[in-house]
Design an enzyme around this catalytic site. Structure first.
Site, PDB file in Angstrom:
ATOM      1  N   HIS A   1      -5.263   7.655  -1.931  1.00  0.00           N
ATOM      2  CA  HIS A   1      -6.161   6.578  -1.480  1.00  0.00           C
ATOM      3  C   HIS A   1      -7.321   6.391  -2.452  1.00  0.00           C
ATOM      4  O   HIS A   1      -7.841   7.330  -3.017  1.00  0.00           O
ATOM      5  CB  HIS A   1      -6.680   6.895  -0.075  1.00  0.00           C
ATOM      6  CG  HIS A   1      -5.648   6.653   0.970  1.00  0.00           C
ATOM      7  ND1 HIS A   1      -5.560   7.386   2.138  1.00  0.00           N
ATOM      8  CD2 HIS A   1      -4.613   5.771   1.022  1.00  0.00           C
ATOM      9  CE1 HIS A   1      -4.556   6.970   2.863  1.00  0.00           C
ATOM     10  NE2 HIS A   1      -3.947   5.979   2.211  1.00  0.00           N
TER      11      HIS A   1
ATOM     12  N   HIS B   1       0.847  -1.207   0.000  1.00  0.00           N
ATOM     13  CA  HIS B   1       0.000   0.000   0.000  1.00  0.00           C
ATOM     14  C   HIS B   1       0.878   1.252   0.000  1.00  0.00           C
ATOM     15  O   HIS B   1       0.703   2.159  -0.819  1.00  0.00           O
ATOM     16  CB  HIS B   1      -0.903  -0.010   1.236  1.00  0.00           C
ATOM     17  CG  HIS B   1      -1.662   1.274   1.449  1.00  0.00           C
ATOM     18  ND1 HIS B   1      -2.990   1.400   1.150  1.00  0.00           N
ATOM     19  CD2 HIS B   1      -1.269   2.493   1.946  1.00  0.00           C
ATOM     20  CE1 HIS B   1      -3.387   2.644   1.431  1.00  0.00           C
ATOM     21  NE2 HIS B   1      -2.354   3.329   1.921  1.00  0.00           N
ATOM     22  N   GLU B   2       1.824   1.315   0.928  1.00  0.00           N
ATOM     23  CA  GLU B   2       2.631   2.544   1.065  1.00  0.00           C
ATOM     24  C   GLU B   2       3.447   2.817  -0.199  1.00  0.00           C
ATOM     25  O   GLU B   2       3.609   3.974  -0.602  1.00  0.00           O
ATOM     26  CB  GLU B   2       3.559   2.435   2.286  1.00  0.00           C
ATOM     27  CG  GLU B   2       2.841   2.328   3.616  1.00  0.00           C
ATOM     28  CD  GLU B   2       1.815   3.443   3.859  1.00  0.00           C
ATOM     29  OE1 GLU B   2       0.832   3.190   4.576  1.00  0.00           O
ATOM     30  OE2 GLU B   2       1.983   4.539   3.320  1.00  0.00           O
TER      31      GLU B   2
ATOM     32  N   HIS C   1       1.784   4.984  -2.638  1.00  0.00           N
ATOM     33  CA  HIS C   1       1.948   6.428  -2.398  1.00  0.00           C
ATOM     34  C   HIS C   1       3.304   6.899  -2.907  1.00  0.00           C
ATOM     35  O   HIS C   1       3.402   7.962  -3.538  1.00  0.00           O
ATOM     36  CB  HIS C   1       1.867   6.733  -0.891  1.00  0.00           C
ATOM     37  CG  HIS C   1       0.507   6.558  -0.288  1.00  0.00           C
ATOM     38  ND1 HIS C   1      -0.642   7.080  -0.833  1.00  0.00           N
ATOM     39  CD2 HIS C   1       0.109   5.886   0.829  1.00  0.00           C
ATOM     40  CE1 HIS C   1      -1.688   6.754  -0.087  1.00  0.00           C
ATOM     41  NE2 HIS C   1      -1.259   6.021   0.923  1.00  0.00           N
TER      42      HIS C   1
END
Lengths: 84, 367
Positions: free
Chosen positions: B129, B119-120, B123
């Protein structure tokens, strides 16, 4: 709700601090905005709460119901959900 | 998916990363391998490549930190915020910080490092998101048993960097949309007065807090039953729901999986070995019988005698005229059977053996 049956009781609105902090951290609520209970008219907090409910696919009520609180209590990424 | 405000992106595609320190929760080699796998998820579907370096400044610096760690975004102790990352750019840009006050794992206990790292890194590459609960870029931590990019994530990263050079166009799972008129189901059951619909890794149920229906991962309730359920039914007077996958089944009471499961459908119900899986099942309260639907046939099982009734299997088309010869899912409510086949739903009266109504499969979701 993660329960059987799904959470049905409206919260007593006792988690105001958590709501305020969540909206400040992830929905750009300015920390000097008053909390919901001190205001009767539409306030930035209500608007931000609606923005959060919309993002998570919840019913957009602007009210801190059990399901909204349930989402706010979930562990998550620290990056905001809306552009800073 | 959402691209980070201002559409920041890396101008070069051969990126470097460095793991500055390690969590004591996992062996170093496991952390190395986990981070490498997380990068691979993104390189598999984009032109990006990631090379690990061991000293100096890398594009993406990865570290574990406590509380205030000097980036104006202090962590908050155990729970709540698990990690954060910075959008593409020099210096802090692209960096990933994990909260060392969390317990990092490589299984489904909280919190799975692979899931959070993947997930990170989204970014770090320019994604914000996503509101798609099935996307890796969804903000809340929900570990569904495996870590993979959804189609939403793939569309996002390819919107920034274009498609991968891989010949096979990668695809990812799509999150069901409850009001999609083409929605079909794997299994459906009542459970403590509600109706729960299963599709892939997800469950859906009517819930007054949602405009259409609540949709979330099955893993939220039963972590090791994460996906691919094929049949389910409730024995309400025992407060028990049975969930079927292949030739095994589990019994659950609310969120608790009962001990001693999974069990074999052959041993427990007496199915012949020729039956490889159950398509659908439903318990009829006033007769105490459970009907199992397998391909074009159905069996009837006596829950009190705990044995299959004689004279079965029979043809579905004979026993339940009008619903066709195969069933995806079925549940019972107020004495009626609701049969699902593709996008069709038949309300059937088992007493008169007649179809009462024909509906769309997702008619229960206030669309």
């Amino acid at each position: 709700s993660h329960g059987f049956p799904a959470a049905t009781s409206e919260t007593q609105e006792q988690d105001m601090e958590m709501i305020q902090k969540y909206l400040e951290n992830y929905y750009n609520l300015k920390s000097n905005e008053k909390q919901i209970k001190k205001q009767r008219k539409i306030t930035p907090v209500v608007e931000k709460l609606k923005q959060m409910q919309k993002f998570f696919g919840l019913k957009v009520t602007g009210k801190p119901n059990a399901e909204t609180l349930n989402v706010m209590k979930q562990a998550r990424c620290g990056v905001p959900d809306v552009a800073q | 998916f959402v691209l980070t405000e201002g559409n920041p992106r890396w101008e070069h595609t051969n990126l470097t990363y460095r793991i500055e320190n390690y969590t004591p929760d996992l062996p170093g080699a496991v952390v190395d391998n986990t981070i490498e796998k997380a990068f691979q998820l993104w390189s598999n579907v984009s032109p990006l490549t990631f090379t690990k370096v061991f000293k100096g400044q890398a594009d993406i610096m990865i570290s574990f930190a406590w509380r205030d760690h000097g980036d104006n975004s202090p962590f908050d102790g155990p729970g709540e915020v698990l990690a954060h990352a910075f959008q593409p750019g020099p210096g802090l840009g692209g960096d990933v910080h994990f909260d060392e006050d969390e317990r990092w794992t490589n299984d489904f206990t909280d919190y799975n490092l692979y899931h959070v790292a993947a997930h990170e890194l989204g970014h770090s590459l320019g994604l914000a998101h996503s509101s798609d609960i099935g996307a890796l870029m969804f903000p809340s931590y929900i570990f569904s048993g495996d870590v993979q990019l959804s189609q939403d994530d793939i569309n996002g990263i390819q919107a920034i960097y274009g498609p991968s050079k891989n010949p096979t166009l990668p695809t990812g799972p799509q999150t069901p949309r409850v009001c999609d008129s083409k929605l079909t189901f794997d299994a459906i059951t009542t459970i403590r007065g509600e109706v729960m619909f299963f599709k892939d890794k997800f469950y859906m149920r009517v819930n007054s807090f949602y405009p259409e229906a609540e949709l979330n991962f099955i893993a939220v309730f039963w972590p090791n039953l994460a996906n691919g359920l094929q049949a389910a039914y409730e024995v309400a007077h025992r407060d028990e729901v049975r969930l079927f996958k292949g030739n095994q089944y589990w019994a659950v009471r609310g969120q608790d999986v009962l001990p001693g499961y999974p069990r074999s459908i052959y041993r427990s119900f007496g199915f012949p070995r020729s039956v490889k899986n159950i398509d659908a099942a439903v318990f009829q309260e006033d007769t105490g019988k459970t009907y199992f639907f397998v391909a074009h046939h159905y069996w009837r099982y006596d829950e009190y005698k705990r044995s299959m009734d004689a004279g079965y299997p029979k043809m579905i088309a004979d026993g339940f005229p009008g619903i066709g010869n195969k069933v995806d899912a079925v549940f019972q409510k107020n004495g009626f059977f609701y049969f699902f086949r593709g996008t069709r739903q038949y309300k059937f009266d088992p007493k008169t053996k007649r179809i009462l109504t024909l509906e769309r499969a997702n008619s229960w979701f206030n669309c």
